[in-house]
Write a protein that holds these residues in place. Structure first.
Motif, mmCIF file in Angstrom:
data_model
loop_
_atom_site.group_PDB
_atom_site.id
_atom_site.type_symbol
_atom_site.label_atom_id
_atom_site.label_comp_id
_atom_site.label_asym_id
_atom_site.label_seq_id
_atom_site.Cartn_x
_atom_site.Cartn_y
_atom_site.Cartn_z
ATOM 1 N N MET A 1 -24.873 -27.798 18.951
ATOM 2 C CA MET A 1 -23.849 -27.074 18.211
ATOM 3 C C MET A 1 -23.360 -27.909 17.031
ATOM 4 S SD MET A 1 -22.024 -24.400 17.842
ATOM 5 C CE MET A 1 -22.652 -23.545 19.276
ATOM 6 N N ARG A 2 -23.298 -27.266 15.880
ATOM 7 C CA ARG A 2 -22.747 -27.943 14.697
ATOM 8 C C ARG A 2 -21.230 -27.752 14.670
ATOM 9 N NH1 ARG A 2 -27.820 -26.578 13.247
ATOM 10 N NH2 ARG A 2 -28.908 -28.190 12.063
ATOM 11 N N TYR A 3 -20.522 -28.855 14.614
ATOM 12 C CA TYR A 3 -19.058 -28.815 14.608
ATOM 13 C C TYR A 3 -18.555 -27.926 13.471
ATOM 14 C CZ TYR A 3 -14.558 -31.007 15.933
ATOM 15 O OH TYR A 3 -13.285 -31.256 16.404
ATOM 16 N N SER A 4 -19.240 -27.988 12.330
ATOM 17 C CA SER A 4 -18.785 -27.221 11.160
ATOM 18 C C SER A 4 -18.851 -25.717 11.418
ATOM 19 C CB SER A 4 -19.635 -27.573 9.942
ATOM 20 O OG SER A 4 -20.991 -27.233 10.201
ATOM 21 N N GLN A 5 -19.656 -25.314 12.420
ATOM 22 C CA GLN A 5 -19.770 -23.880 12.711
ATOM 23 C C GLN A 5 -19.120 -23.522 14.045
ATOM 24 O OE1 GLN A 5 -23.956 -22.928 12.412
ATOM 25 N NE2 GLN A 5 -24.105 -23.864 10.401
ATOM 26 N N TYR A 6 -18.374 -24.478 14.590
ATOM 27 C CA TYR A 6 -17.808 -24.290 15.925
ATOM 28 C C TYR A 6 -16.320 -23.975 15.789
ATOM 29 C CZ TYR A 6 -17.947 -25.202 21.000
ATOM 30 O OH TYR A 6 -17.929 -25.084 22.364
ATOM 31 N N LEU A 7 -15.778 -23.269 16.789
ATOM 32 C CA LEU A 7 -14.330 -23.053 16.805
ATOM 33 C C LEU A 7 -13.709 -24.146 17.657
ATOM 34 C CD1 LEU A 7 -11.900 -21.225 16.080
ATOM 35 C CD2 LEU A 7 -12.179 -20.178 18.320
ATOM 36 N N VAL A 502 -25.659 -31.197 22.691
ATOM 37 C CA VAL A 502 -25.174 -32.088 21.636
ATOM 38 C C VAL A 502 -24.171 -31.381 20.743
ATOM 39 C CG1 VAL A 502 -25.883 -33.698 19.836
ATOM 40 C CG2 VAL A 502 -27.546 -32.952 21.560
ATOM 41 N N LEU A 503 -23.105 -32.079 20.408
ATOM 42 C CA LEU A 503 -22.199 -31.607 19.358
ATOM 43 C C LEU A 503 -22.421 -32.511 18.152
ATOM 44 C CD1 LEU A 503 -19.861 -29.694 18.560
ATOM 45 C CD2 LEU A 503 -18.286 -31.448 19.373
ATOM 46 N N LEU A 504 -22.885 -31.914 17.065
ATOM 47 C CA LEU A 504 -23.173 -32.675 15.848
ATOM 48 C C LEU A 504 -21.958 -32.601 14.934
ATOM 49 C CD1 LEU A 504 -25.409 -34.053 13.987
ATOM 50 C CD2 LEU A 504 -25.802 -31.757 13.083
ATOM 51 N N ASP A 505 -21.250 -33.727 14.797
ATOM 52 C CA ASP A 505 -20.056 -33.689 13.941
ATOM 53 C C ASP A 505 -20.467 -33.876 12.492
ATOM 54 O OD1 ASP A 505 -17.642 -33.692 12.743
ATOM 55 O OD2 ASP A 505 -16.715 -35.203 14.026
ATOM 56 N N ASP A 506 -20.831 -32.748 11.874
ATOM 57 C CA ASP A 506 -21.315 -32.737 10.489
ATOM 58 C C ASP A 506 -20.210 -32.379 9.512
ATOM 59 O OD1 ASP A 506 -20.947 -30.162 11.392
ATOM 60 O OD2 ASP A 506 -22.775 -29.352 10.520
ATOM 61 N N ARG A 507 -18.950 -32.440 9.991
ATOM 62 C CA ARG A 507 -17.850 -32.029 9.117
ATOM 63 C C ARG A 507 -17.651 -33.009 7.966
ATOM 64 N NH1 ARG A 507 -12.920 -32.054 12.879
ATOM 65 N NH2 ARG A 507 -14.041 -33.924 13.556
#
Lengths: 571, 571
Positions: A1-7, A502-507
């Motif tokens: 999951m991409r953090y930028s697209q996550y709630l 995985v949570l990808l913190d791409d913010r």
């Protein structure tokens, strides 16, 4: 999951209305959101942890041979009337009417519904043993919902119900569930104890609670320092010592205790220890009876034991008015001498002599009081709360005390519901037999909350890996550096392909803010990908649990972590 | 799963209170069990099918970028008051009070709750687009729950809600869901159509229903024989033909129609076709207004179109008393000539001349009636139900008609809820923008029921493999024959290891009874293991779909079936 697209909206501040750590952290980490008192939304990050616990529970239930089904939340009154709980169950049972004015309730537990299913579908002993479970939202209209998911009104529960032909079968079913529960909480990565417990308004002959150990726990439990005994203090028995009552050495005398009401005040004033005083509690039952209970000055009443003795549901301290009426004195000065009331005493009192009691007169106590000579009691019984140091009822070694959070509760129900609803089967002789039941509950949301209560530090949650919403967090230090973004994306893809969550913190955020969020979210393994590390073809691994940092070669990092995750889940 | 250890009680008789096939078969196959009107237990066999659909839905939602969360079933009135649906929503909204007398409802849909979440958690356009979904038990207090899971009161629903900054984003979200829904129902193995539909009391600008085609379907749908157009008849538009009103050829004359009330009676009596008659419906709106509507004799009123025109929620036929009052005649003789009432007419009436209408007098009609000359109408509008053969509103080719069961419904909601609840975000200019929403529902239980409605024969269910509770059934013809039992057990183990879901019918029952149950349960692939076949080292494969039987070599049977299952699931 991409953090930028996550709630996933984290909070820096601790919400004012959250009293305990797990509640605070679940709100701050965007796991839950309040809808009304005791009613919560499970946001995506929180729901993932809930689903993890559900899946572990489901697997262990299936392994134990239980079959999943799903009962409704809205249950017709008729079934609850058959078991008589429609009248007996208090206001926690939310009763409602449909458009045709028929009575329903929101199911707080499903003994009636499952017994109705089984009486309809099971006719022969050959269909037994049977264990049926569901994972479902339940509702209990708690008078004081609090602590987030700890004591909610709408909550997710796994409830299982076993049906057997005889006691031996029922015992085997109970033991199977006991072992399944042990595995479930072990697999969740929790420190817990199984303790003997009271059966409350579910009923039945015996029960065990599964307690996650945590200082903030609402329940006090004791366990033996040498044998396997463990129990909720509400349930923990105290064996009467065989000591004979000592002979009186003093005469009865009235002493002035002006304004001294509490045990502490009286004993300090008279310069004796609280162990020299016998306190007299004037109590009223829900049946309207007034009784007096005697306890040693430093002890607390166990009201559940008292209720069992009196056959009532509830006892409360009598009002000032009632105390005045039955003792002739303001409260704080009640005593057994000359008291015209039913008097019960804790076993311990039987071993006391020359003690102090209230004199049933304002500002007065008696000293040098002795049993038999000065007053009598109707009965001695086990009426006090167990404390650390008390003797184990099994082996007499000193007990230790703990605090815990009840996450599971299993009951030997016996025939309470099967008899009321007429759930019988034909045995091998063709004779009707009443089914013997057990019931087995796990609070799913509460398990998640108690995991956090047990596993956190000042920076946030420390999820046990098996129930973590994600297993790995990749902190992309500077997503604008193309090499960093590419290395991070590659790691993300490799880990996902290896089955790692995985949570990808791409913010587009400062590294400090990402690290703060990572600590708060409590994902067990963190990979930090930065410009400096990449120059050496390396990424940093940090375990949330101990904060330990290691540099890993970029090439093998995904494989290494995937293996670590696999091993943690195989436990 | 071993049948002997499973809770699966089949019924030979068709339950008397089940009207449609899917309801009958679900009861007979032990999938569901009634608790109260419209409230069901999902028994283990039924729950497995439900979970299959849930899992397909979940996978497609995730692929489409939607995030799963879980909202409560018990929802506080405050949120519904903000959207004003607390007052507007009828009695299907089950309202209740908790112990503190606060108002709540059981959520029939969750626009308010999700909008509340988003207004709290989303502040910037950078957090968009967002699509949030849940799979949850909902409650609608239907006035006439029926047909088992088809129209239940408590039912499992997948509901998703999208949030976008602008119309283009909202359109893209809608299109994504449209495609996801197509994949979901394709993957479930269903024949379906996506049709344009009315938005009902959810609101919004446009919507599509996903209809599983089945003769027993409650919904009538039309689709174009040449272009892509398809719509619910409630929604299907009819373009007014440009034909001019013909000149009158006849004089107005009163004719006696003693006791002739219905269109059929009058036209048969007067020896004309129903197309020569204009019927006059006297209707009352929920606002209390009385209107007359004119339709060609063979047409049916589309009350949804009429309500939209009148701006009301409901129209009902006026009572005999009201008809008498406004027409001066008993019902059956109403007509527009001299009628002092608001009169609306369907477009088609404008192309008629010299027709028959009621004369507003008992036992009398007028013949030779003509517009303008004999009466006028306030407006012509599209007011009738579309039927097969009507022209497509897009390309004028003839429409075909079908019956279907609504299993999914997607809506462009616009800003109805975001505006009412103040759900806004800052755009890239730092300006507040009201979010644009969509909502997307799938009835999970109803999908299972409609799959059965579409796939069954006189012997029972024919499950599409992707949603079958088990993929393979092994019928052990004679479990007392050790070779048969061993071969069956080996097959069972091999298939399970290959990831196939197997029901092993190891019961001590006659073969005929096992085959009957197998047909009823509808598991797609059946392996029959018997003494005779085993002599040839063979087992019989029978596909439930076509009844086709083949002998398979025992050795490769498990592998072959596992491959067939894999391929069916890969679609």
């Amino acid at each position: 999951m991409r953090y930028s697209q996550y709630l996933l909206t984290t909070l820096k501040e601790t919400p004012a209305d959250a009293e305990i750590v797990s509640h605070q952290l679940m709100l701050r980490a965007g796991m839950i959101r309040k809808v009304a008192a005791g009613i919560y939304n499970y946001l995506p990050f929180g729901l993932r942890a809930v689903r993890k616990v559900e899946e572990i529970v489901r697997q262990e239930m299936e392994k134990a041979g239980a079959l999943e089904l799903l009962m409704p939340m809205v249950v017709p009154a008729e079934l609850w009337q058959e078991s008589q709980r429609w009248e007996q169950y208090g206001k926690e049972l939310l009763r409602l009417k449909d458009r045709k004015d028929s009575d329903f309730c929101l199911g707080p537990t499903h003994e009636e519904v499952i017994t109705d299913i089984v009486r309809g579908a099971v006719r022969s002993y050959r269909q037994l043993p049977l264990n049926l479970y569901q994972i479902q939202s339940k509702f209990r209209d708690e008078i004081r919902p609090r602590f987030g998911l700890m004591r909610g009104r709408e909550f997710i529960m796994k409830d299982a119900y076993s049906f057997d032909l005889d006691e031996a079968g029922a015992d085997a079913a109970y033991e199977k569930m006991f072992q399944a529960y042990r595995r479930i909480f072990e697999r969740c990565g929790l420190k817990f104890r199984a303790v003997e417990a009271d059966t409350g308004n579910i009923g039945g002959s015996s029960s065990h609670e599964f307690m996650v150990l945590a200082e903030s726990g609402e329940d006090a439990i004791v366990s033996c320092s040498s044998c396997q005994y463990a129990a909720n203090v509400e349930k923990a028995e105290l064996i009467a010592t065989a000591e004979a009552t000592p002979e009186p050495a003093m005469d009865l005398q009235k002493v002035a205790t002006p304004g001294m009401k509490s045990v502490e005040e009286v004993t300090t004033y008279l310069e004796v220890t609280p162990q020299r005083l016998v306190k007299t509690l004037v109590l009223q039952t829900d049946g309207g009876e007034t009784v007096a209970v005697l306890l040693r000055g430093d002890r607390e009443l166990n009201d559940i034991k008292l209720c069992r003795l009196l056959g009532c549901n509830e006892v409360t301290l009598a009002s000032e008015e009632v105390v005045q009426q039955v003792t002739g004195a303001p409260s704080g000065f009640a005593g057994p001498v000359g008291l015209e009331l039913r008097v019960l005493a804790d076993h311990e009192v039987a071993a006391m002599a020359d003690f102090i009691v209230g004199a049933n007169a304002a500002d007065s106590h008696y000293a040098g009081v002795n049993l038999q000579r000065d007053f009598t009691v109707e009965a001695f019984a086990d009426l006090r709360l167990t404390v650390a140091g008390d003797p184990c009822p099994r082996c007499a070694s000193p007990l230790e005390s703990w605090r815990g959070i009840e996450v599971g509760h299993i009951f030997k129900l016996g025939t309470k519901y099967s008899e009321a609803l007429g759930a019988t089967v034909l045995d091998d002789q063709g004779k009707d037999r009443v089914l013997i039941m057990g019931c087995y509950g796990i609070g799913i949301g509460r398990t998640v909350a108690s995991a956090i209560e047990q596993n956190h530090d000042e920076n946030g949650i420390i999820f046990p890996l098996p129930i973590a919403p994600f297993q790995v967090l990749i902190a992309v230090v500077n997503p604008k550096d193309e090499a960093v973004l590419k290395a991070s994306e590659d790691l993300y893809q490799s880990l996902q392909q290896a089955g790692v969550e995985v949570l990808l913190d791409d913010r587009d955020e400062r590294p400090g803010s990402k690290f703060k969020d990572a600590d708060l979210l409590g994902i067990p393994l963190r990979l930090t990908v930065g410009t400096r590390g990449l120059k050496e073809e390396a990424v940093e691994l940090q375990r949330r649990k101990d904060g330990e940092r290691t540099m890993l070669p970029l090439a093998g990092a995904a494989e290494l972590l995937a293996e670590e995750v696999r091993q943690a889940l195989a436990l």
